[in-house]
Write a protein that holds these residues in place. Structure first.
Motif, PDB file in Angstrom:
ATOM      1  N   THR A   1       0.829  -1.188   0.000  1.00 12.36           N
ATOM      2  CA  THR A   1       0.000   0.000   0.000  1.00 12.36           C
ATOM      3  C   THR A   1       0.874   1.253   0.000  1.00 12.36           C
ATOM      4  O   THR A   1       0.597   2.217  -0.710  1.00 12.36           O
ATOM      5  N   GLY A   2       1.955   1.231   0.771  1.00 11.06           N
ATOM      6  CA  GLY A   2       2.869   2.370   0.816  1.00 11.06           C
ATOM      7  C   GLY A   2       3.431   2.680  -0.563  1.00 11.06           C
ATOM      8  O   GLY A   2       3.514   3.834  -0.975  1.00 11.06           O
TER       9      GLY A   2
ATOM     10  N   MET B   1       0.886   4.338  -2.822  1.00 11.41           N
ATOM     11  CA  MET B   1       0.742   5.757  -2.488  1.00 11.41           C
ATOM     12  C   MET B   1       1.929   6.558  -3.004  1.00 11.41           C
ATOM     13  O   MET B   1       1.777   7.681  -3.489  1.00 11.41           O
TER      14      MET B   1
ATOM     15  N   ARG C   1      -5.278   7.388  19.566  1.00 18.10           N
ATOM     16  CA  ARG C   1      -5.933   6.091  19.366  1.00 18.10           C
ATOM     17  C   ARG C   1      -5.037   4.922  19.767  1.00 18.10           C
ATOM     18  O   ARG C   1      -5.419   3.768  19.604  1.00 18.10           O
ATOM     19  N   GLN C   2      -3.832   5.236  20.231  1.00 17.03           N
ATOM     20  CA  GLN C   2      -2.883   4.221  20.678  1.00 17.03           C
ATOM     21  C   GLN C   2      -2.539   3.215  19.588  1.00 17.03           C
ATOM     22  O   GLN C   2      -2.552   2.011  19.790  1.00 17.03           O
ATOM     23  N   ARG C   3      -2.253   3.728  18.423  1.00 18.51           N
ATOM     24  CA  ARG C   3      -1.768   2.872  17.338  1.00 18.51           C
ATOM     25  C   ARG C   3      -0.299   3.205  17.114  1.00 18.51           C
ATOM     26  O   ARG C   3       0.134   4.322  17.401  1.00 18.51           O
ATOM     27  N   PRO C   4       0.446   2.259  16.565  1.00 18.32           N
ATOM     28  CA  PRO C   4       1.856   2.556  16.296  1.00 18.32           C
ATOM     29  C   PRO C   4       1.968   3.598  15.190  1.00 18.32           C
ATOM     30  O   PRO C   4       1.514   3.372  14.066  1.00 18.32           O
ATOM     31  N   ILE C   5       2.561   4.737  15.505  1.00 27.40           N
ATOM     32  CA  ILE C   5       2.571   5.869  14.580  1.00 27.40           C
ATOM     33  C   ILE C   5       3.422   5.577  13.354  1.00 27.40           C
ATOM     34  O   ILE C   5       2.994   5.758  12.213  1.00 27.40           O
TER      35      ILE C   5
ATOM     36  N   PHE D   1       4.333   2.802  11.972  1.00 28.90           N
ATOM     37  CA  PHE D   1       3.770   1.794  11.090  1.00 28.90           C
ATOM     38  C   PHE D   1       2.709   2.392  10.174  1.00 28.90           C
ATOM     39  O   PHE D   1       2.651   2.117   8.982  1.00 28.90           O
ATOM     40  N   TYR D   2       1.877   3.241  10.740  1.00 30.48           N
ATOM     41  CA  TYR D   2       0.788   3.787   9.933  1.00 30.48           C
ATOM     42  C   TYR D   2       1.223   4.922   9.024  1.00 30.48           C
ATOM     43  O   TYR D   2       0.663   5.118   7.954  1.00 30.48           O
TER      44      TYR D   2
ATOM     45  N   ASP E   1       2.307   4.074   5.394  1.00 31.22           N
ATOM     46  CA  ASP E   1       1.431   3.836   4.242  1.00 31.22           C
ATOM     47  C   ASP E   1       1.262   5.091   3.379  1.00 31.22           C
ATOM     48  O   ASP E   1       0.620   5.039   2.338  1.00 31.22           O
TER      49      ASP E   1
ATOM     50  N   LEU F   1      -7.401   4.910   7.697  1.00 28.32           N
ATOM     51  CA  LEU F   1      -7.274   4.506   6.305  1.00 28.32           C
ATOM     52  C   LEU F   1      -8.180   3.325   5.990  1.00 28.32           C
ATOM     53  O   LEU F   1      -8.215   2.343   6.707  1.00 28.32           O
ATOM     54  N   GLY F   2      -8.909   3.442   4.916  1.00 26.76           N
ATOM     55  CA  GLY F   2      -9.736   2.332   4.469  1.00 26.76           C
ATOM     56  C   GLY F   2     -11.150   2.358   4.996  1.00 26.76           C
ATOM     57  O   GLY F   2     -12.014   1.659   4.498  1.00 26.76           O
TER      58      GLY F   2
END
Lengths: 202, 569, 355
Positions: free
Chosen positions: C17-18, C21, C65-69, C71-72, C75, C116-117
């Motif tokens: 996906t990265g 983009m 949102r406590q997601r790994p920055i 990593f996201y 993309d 995303l998505g």
């Protein structure tokens, strides 16, 4: 008569409104009768969704009576064997919010089947009488056995047994029943704890 | 040139076929132990027909077909049955199933073989029995018992026999090498199959364009026959049964049906070879051609392997280096499943053992969100919408999944292969299919339980009603007796009759009278006591009353005495 | 020996996906170059501000949102949203306007829906519409293309542009002017020929409108590159452009005073090509099947023309796309492709017993 109406506008309005009301009311009533959508009675549909264990944990003697009771307005979260998925399905059917399971009636557990330890069985037939789906085979003074495929796991036979020789065993998965599980979605896991996932990703 | 139809979708993964084609078909030393699962095919497991300790010969039947769609299992070599127990088998679950273990005596003593070179003299039914008895199942992957497939084909008019030699999975070259070396035998096998199918109108061999040598070998072998070798463009998954049928004929197998429903039978080329062995040579299916490949193996080539050979034995002989291996795959890279252990045996459906290195097939990248780019839909050979299926699989929306034809997914893996977000789409679909099947089964058993419950309810009600009816009848009878207007004489008569009926033997009567005498005497004693008491302290009225009862009791005693004397006399 | 168990297929074509983009970003380069040449530093400042704001907003929300920055952010979707917004906003708008648009795109239109998505609307277009409605004056003031600048006037230099953007100084007279679509919107009563003669924007143009025509050509080239790289299918953009051309052909009427302009003018003005190849092709918010994308593209093309010709905004790609986004699930319901082995296509909401 017509003269009366033409001269008295309020009366004319009243008459015409009432007339229209009656006319359309009649039309609607006729249409409702004529184009009635046939559907299964709600009780049947509810019964279809219940797991049919006939266990009575809901407080009713079987699934059908509980379905009847739900149709009459009872709570929909009294069925532990069906669990949340059954509650959701009923909620969808009745178009209401899905509550969580009422713990008062029991907890959602893995499915089990009854198993009679046959050398201990004294042949009293009490379990046979208790079984709601006739899944126990045997005669007086002769050993009994459970037809595993027919057993719903309701455990109603355990209580009456005088020698306590009935066990509820979890259904073991064999190679035919094995199913793929849903993949562990890492980006869903991540939401619960960011620190651990950082490690797995780097 | 035959017209070909193009399937939608498809992918072109690196073929990686050359490395295992440098050498011809090899043979491995016989392993010490062979493990034979009783279910190596679609359908019901075979039943063991030997016992632990039995000595078996090569080719001897050790488990016979039992139930629907079953296939027997034969001893791949001579030896002793050492165990019949659950062992881990080659299955994506990594679970165990019943297996027979043979310790080989390395003598290779065969049973007597009865070949039928004159199979054309036999009826199709008889030939089909020979095939069934030899345990032949589809060798391409699914393992459908061949005789059942052909029998099924015979119940409907079959106009086309398709031999599937496409071998579209990367890495696998088992069919390729088999055709190169033994094309003539395959053609003989096709002859047997067409005899069973009562001579179908056309016979097509579908083979992918990336096997020029095999194509030449087949063309050469087919020269004087009506069999047509059709070269199809190389594209994964052209070898899927549904895809190949469409490519060759332009017809689609309707959803949920079999090729025989549109007058076709599709057989793998390796299976055709096994059928030739079974019928013409009389040999049961005890070995198969299999590719051993991947960079973690020092030698890449095809072997004729005995069914039941442990994978570890094969790897050992191929200079396998464990630390180079990223995963161990049975089958091809697109549809094969990874093995949890190398102690598992090769089965009839094992086309390939793939031991890739870490650079060949690296660890999968972490899954990213789906951006619905649609690359999966472009790759799907069944024209599904994988991105939508994924969406509904996540939310377990069974209704939508079925509306999007989830069950027409052939799990070829093309969608996952192209997914830029590394989503294991196929696993989502497999899991959803499993859930839907489970809930269907649950519905069926719930319906059964309901029926049984309702039946029981009806039965109990009936029993209750029957009892009610009886009770009612009794009540009515009593009432009738009470209110009946019959004469006094009748009643006395009836009473006498009853009394007569009750008359028992003299001994009994005597005992009865003695008992009543005793009781009467006791009552007399009691009455006299009460009289004495009344005389002491009671009123005159009470005294008179007690006196009367004493008198009564005395009379009763006298009377009983008299009757007793009468009886004795 | 034991081995790791992994589901099939084993192996992957190594697309990510990265990377998709990144290719989209590269494809915007020709358009970016032409726009920068034609309209000066303002474009680059917008782009820089928007990308910076997009990445910061994305990182902030991911943290909340406590997601790994890391990593996201890999993309590149936030960068793409930033670039698309930067390219569509008028040059030399105040800095806060760019920030507001971008932050709204990322925070509200994207992350609040699940990231995303999961966003039903194109985030860049949501951000654009929000500022367009809120700040109409700033949003409709465009810089004059370089070749039409009056004698002695040039586009502000980098420093001057920065003072305009950040300190709120007004640009020099003559630096700003109308766009071709503006002219048509506000020249009611004039024959098309008259409009063309009166305005150098048209009279000195090659085939559509000075500045805009080449920017559109550049975006067309970038888009064709993406099509070649199979990042998207032709269905959406082609359907949109064909519908837009057909509509403008139908209502052109040879250039009367009521005419909304020629097909060529419509295809190569405003955000036509940019929208067709970079917005309509956004897979997340569009219809999913090829047939669905045809309908989706056609709907957007139709709406673009309707709003341009009879609406009150000169350009309409953003509105048309958002309306198209609304319709996408509905289109999806009726455009499920026919599956192998089925005689008929089914509806997405079909019940099992329907067949």
């Amino acid at each position: 008569m017509i003269e009366l109406l033409t001269e008295n506008i309020i009366l004319a309005a009243l008459v015409s409104l009432v007339g229209l009301g009656v006319l359309f009311g009649g039309l609607l009533g006729y249409a409702a009768e004529k184009f009635k959508v046939e559907s299964d009675p709600i009780v049947e549909q509810l019964d279809e969704l219940l797991p049919q264990t006939q266990c009575g944990q809901c407080g009713f003697p079987g699934c059908k009576p509980y379905a009847q009771s739900i149709a009459d307005g009872d709570a929909i979260n009294k069925c532990p064997p069906g669990g949340q998925s059954t509650i959701n399905a009923i909620a969808k059917l009745l178009d209401v919010a899905a509550p969580s399971l009422d713990e008062e009636h029991g907890e959602e557990e893995i499915r089990t089947v009854a198993f009679i330890r046959e050398d201990e069985c004294i042949g009293c037939t009490k379990c046979i009488q208790a079984c709601p789906v006739d899944a126990i085979l045997g005669a007086a003074k002769l050993m009994h056995t459970v037809i595993t495929q027919e057993c719903t796991g309701c455990d109603l036979c355990v209580e009456p047994c005088p020698v306590d020789c009935i066990d509820m065993l979890p259904i073991e998965e064999d190679i035919d029943q094995w199913r793929w599980s849903i993949p562990k979605n890492q980006h869903q896991l991540i939401a619960t704890s960011s620190s651990t996932v950082h490690e797995t990703l780097t | 040139m035959r017209q070909l139809w193009e399937t939608p979708g498809g992918v072109h993964p690196p073929e990686n076929k050359v490395q295992s084609l440098k050498l011809g078909i090899g043979h491995l030393a016989i392993p010490e132990k062979l493990i034979l699962p009783l279910i190596q095919h679609i359908g019901d497991a075979a039943k063991p027909c030997v016992a632990i300790g039995d000595v078996v010969l090569k080719g001897q039947k050790i488990a016979s077909a039992s139930g629907d769609l079953s296939a027997p299992v034969h001893a791949p070599t001579s030896g002793v049955i050492s165990a019949i127990e659950d062992r881990p088998v080659a299955h994506p679950s990594g679970m165990s199933a019943l297996c027979i273990e043979i310790i080989s005596d390395s003598e290779e003593r065969w049973i007597d073989l009865y070949g039928h070179t004159d199979y054309k003299q036999l009826s199709p039914q008889e030939v089909s029995h020979l095939i069934a008895d030899a345990g032949v199942t589809g060798l391409g992957g699914a393992g459908f018992p061949s005789a059942a497939k052909l029998d099924n084909g015979r119940t409907k008019p079959v106009n086309t026999l398709i031999i599937n030699a496409t071998e579209c999975e990367p890495y696998i070259t088992a069919d390729d090498i088999l055709i190169r070396e033994r094309a003539a035998e395959i053609i003989q096998g096709i002859g047997v199959i067409s005899h069973v199918l009562d001579m179908p109108r056309r016979i097509l061999i579908g083979i992918e364009s990336n096997k020029p040598e095999a194509i030449d070998a087949l063309r050469e072998a087919c020269k004087s026959t009506a069999i047509e070798v059709v070269v199809v463009p190389t594209k994964y998954p052209s070898g899927g049964e549904k895809q190949l049928v469409y490519i060759l004929t332009g017809q689609e197998i309707p959803s949920g049906q079999l090729p025989s429903d549109i007058g076709m039978v599709c057989v793998n080329s390796g299976t055709a070879f096994a059928i030739k062995r079974a019928v013409i040579d009389g040999q049961p299916l005890i070995s198969r051609i299999m590719t051993v490949t991947g960079d973690a193996c020092g030698i890449n080539r095809n072997y004729e392997v005995l069914i039941g050979t442990p994978v570890s034995h094969i790897l050992e002989k191929n200079k396998f280096i464990r630390k180079n291996c990223s995963r161990l795959i049975m089958g091809g890279p697109m549809m094969g499943f990874s093995l949890s252990s190398s102690e598992l045996p090769v089965v009839k459906t094992t086309t390939c053992i793939l031991a890739p290195s870490h650079s060949e097939i690296p660890e999968e990248d972490p899954q990213q969100p789906c951006i619905r780019c649609g690359l999966c839909a472009e790759a799907c050979p069944a024209s599904l919408l994988p991105q939508q299926l994924y969406w509904y699989a996540q939310s377990e929306d069974h209704e939508r999944l079925q509306a999007h034809n989830l069950f027409d997914c052939i799990e070829c893996g093309a969608c996952s292969y192209v997914c830029p977000s590394n989503i294991p789409l196929v696993q989502y679909y497999r899991s959803s299919k499993g859930n839907i099947i489970n809930s269907r089964n649950a519905k069926i058993s719930a319906a059964k339980a309901r029926e049984r419950f309702e039946f029981r309810q009806v039965r109990l009600n009936k029993a209750e009603q029957a009892r009610e009816v009886k009770r009612e009848a009794r009540r009515v009878a009593t009432e009738k007796a009470k209110t009946s207007s019959s004469s006094a004489a009748d009643i006395i008569n009836a009473a006498n009759l009853r009394a007569k009926a009750r008359q028992a033997s003299p001994d009994q009567q005597k005992a009865k009278l003695e008992r009543s005498l005793m009781a009467a005497k006791m009552r007399l004693d009691e009455a006299q006591e009460r009289l004495a008491e009344a005389n002491k302290s009671g009123s005159a009225e009470q005294q008179a009353q007690q006196h009367a009862s004493v008198e009564g009791a005395r009379q009763k005693v006298e009377q009983t005495k008299r009757r007793l004397e009468e009886l004795i006399r | 020996m034991t081995f790791k168990q992994i589901t099939s297929p084993h192996g992957h074509n190594r697309q990510s996906t990265g990377r998709i983009m990144q290719l989209v970003l590269i494809a915007t380069l020709p358009g970016l170059l032409v726009l920068s040449y034609q309209f000066g530093w303002g474009i680059l400042i917008n782009l820089f501000l928007a990308v910076l704001a997009a990445i910061s907003a994305e990182a902030l929300i991911l943290k909340i949102r406590q997601r790994p920055i890391g990593f996201y952010l890999q993309d590149y979707s936030a960068v793409v949203t930033g670039v698309l917004l930067g390219l569509s906003l008028p040059p030399l708008v105040p800095w806060w306007l760019v920030i507001v648009a971008t932050v709204f795109s990322i925070v509200v239109a994207k992350q609040l829906y699940g990231g995303l998505g999961s966003n039903p609307f194109n985030p860049a277009m949501v951000g654009y519409v929000v500022v367009l409605i809120s700040f109409p004056i700033e949003m409709t003031t465009w810089v004059t293309p370089v070749s039409l600048l009056p004698e002695g006037v040039s586009h502000p230099g980098l420093f001057e542009s920065l003072t305009i953007v950040f300190a709120g100084f007004s640009p020099m007279d003559g630096v700003t002017g109308a766009t071709p679509l503006d002219l048509f919107k506000h020249s009611n009563g004039l024959l098309v020929d008259q409009i063309y003669q009166d305005n150098t924007l048209f009279s000195s143009a090659s085939f559509a409108g000075v500045g805009w025509e080449w920017a559109n050509v550049a975006f067309l080239l970038g888009g064709l590159g993406l099509l070649k790289a199979r990042i998207f299918t032709w269905h959406g953009p082609v359907a949109m452009l064909v519908t837009l051309a057909t509509m403008s052909m139908l209502f052109w009427d040879g250039g009367s005073s009521n005419s909304p302009g020629s097909p060529l003018m419509h295809l190569f003005s405003g955000a036509s090509m940019f929208g067709a190849f970079f917005i309509v092709t956004d897979p997340v918010s569009s219809a999913v099947s090829n047939r669905g994308r045809l309908l989706y593209g056609a709907l957007i093309g139709l709406l673009v023309y309707v709003i341009r010709a009879w609406g009150s905004y000169p350009d309409a790609v953003a509105f048309a796309v958002l309306l198209g986004n609304f319709a996408a699930p509905f289109i999806d319901n009726y455009t499920v492709p026919r599956t192998y082995g089925h005689n008929q296509r089914r509806k997405a909401t079909a019940k099992e017993e329907d067949e």
